[in-house]
Design an enzyme around this catalytic site. Structure first.
Site, mmCIF file in Angstrom:
data_model
loop_
_atom_site.group_PDB
_atom_site.id
_atom_site.type_symbol
_atom_site.label_atom_id
_atom_site.label_comp_id
_atom_site.label_asym_id
_atom_site.label_seq_id
_atom_site.Cartn_x
_atom_site.Cartn_y
_atom_site.Cartn_z
ATOM 1 N N HIS A 160 1.024 -1.158 -0.011
ATOM 2 C CA HIS A 160 0.001 0.075 0.069
ATOM 3 C C HIS A 160 0.963 1.261 -0.088
ATOM 4 O O HIS A 160 1.913 1.098 0.310
ATOM 5 C CB HIS A 160 -0.932 -0.089 1.215
HETATM 6 P P1 TYD Z 1 -2.435 -3.575 7.319
HETATM 7 O O1 TYD Z 1 -2.288 -2.115 7.063
HETATM 8 O O2 TYD Z 1 -3.261 -4.184 6.260
HETATM 9 O O3 TYD Z 1 -1.085 -4.353 7.598
HETATM 10 P P2 TYD Z 1 0.170 -4.352 6.625
HETATM 11 O O4 TYD Z 1 -0.134 -3.396 5.672
HETATM 12 O O5 TYD Z 1 1.248 -3.903 7.337
HETATM 13 O O6 TYD Z 1 0.199 -5.659 5.907
HETATM 14 O O7 TYD Z 1 -3.284 -3.666 8.649
HETATM 15 C C1 TYD Z 1 -3.886 -4.998 9.100
HETATM 16 C C2 TYD Z 1 -4.965 -4.849 9.862
HETATM 17 O O8 TYD Z 1 -4.813 -4.140 11.189
HETATM 18 C C3 TYD Z 1 -6.095 -3.957 9.197
HETATM 19 O O9 TYD Z 1 -7.494 -4.497 9.652
HETATM 20 C C4 TYD Z 1 -6.263 -2.538 9.960
HETATM 21 C C5 TYD Z 1 -5.583 -2.824 11.268
HETATM 22 N N1 TYD Z 1 -4.834 -1.730 11.812
HETATM 23 C C6 TYD Z 1 -5.664 -0.773 12.756
HETATM 24 O O10 TYD Z 1 -6.408 -1.112 13.105
HETATM 25 N N2 TYD Z 1 -4.670 0.036 12.945
HETATM 26 C C7 TYD Z 1 -3.357 0.494 12.784
HETATM 27 O O11 TYD Z 1 -2.634 1.535 13.105
HETATM 28 C C8 TYD Z 1 -2.738 -0.588 11.643
HETATM 29 C C9 TYD Z 1 -1.270 -0.226 11.199
HETATM 30 C C10 TYD Z 1 -3.577 -1.555 11.140
#
Ligand code: TYD
Length: 140
Positions: free
Chosen positions: A56
């Site tokens: 992302h």
């Molecule tokens: P995500 O951003 O998809 O993880 P990555 O990109 O690192 O693989 O986040 C995974 C899940 O965690 C998603 O459901 C959103 C949640 N999340 C939060 O609630 N708060 C946060 O600060 C972060 C980073 C993620």
């Protein structure tokens, strides 16, 4: 929107206070080592071998990414150029500026990816679709 390139994203050396027999301590504090004020801290851990994270970009958010333990690779992409960084030192931080796509992979066993972020969590700040990201980068 600022058009940061992957070359605007750099490794920052953090403080490392060394004690011969008792290990090390590294410090990150607002107004000093960090180029922005930290509003949120989160960390990735127990990532199974072979898995990838990230995929992302953020519209406004800046981050410092630190391998607090173990190692992993961060690949940055500004829509034109990709640049990979192997993070494996707890006293180094990768400064990722807004508008840059990131992929994290090659996690070692026991790796902890510590992230210091300039904003609280806002789902609308994310671009999770790569084609949408490329269009976003082309916008005036
Ligand atoms: P995500 O951003 O998809 O993880 P990555 O990109 O690192 O693989 O986040 C995974 C899940 O965690 C998603 O459901 C959103 C949640 N999340 C939060 O609630 N708060 C946060 O600060 C972060 C980073 C993620």
């Amino acid at each position: 929107m600022a058009r940061y390139s992957v070359y605007d994203c750099t490794m920052i050396e953090l403080d490392k206070h060394h004690s011969d027999r008792k290990g090390n301590i590294s410090v990150v504090q607002n107004g000093d080592t960090v180029p922005f004020d930290v509003r949120r801290v989160y960390y990735l851990y127990d990532v199974p071998g072979g898995e990838s994270r990230g995929s992302h970009a953020h519209k406004e958010l800046s981050q410092l990414i630190i391998a607090a333990s173990g190692s992993f690779r961060v690949t940055l992409d500004d829509g034109k150029v990709k640049r990979s960084f192997m993070l494996n030192r707890p006293y180094q931080a990768l400064y990722v500026k807004p508008g840059v796509w990131r992929d994290l992979d090659d996690f070692s066993s026991g790796a902890v990816c510590l992230v210091l972020a300039s904003e609280v969590y806002q789902a609308e700040d994310y671009i999770r679709d790569y084609d949408e990201f490329l269009n976003y980068r082309k916008q005036k």
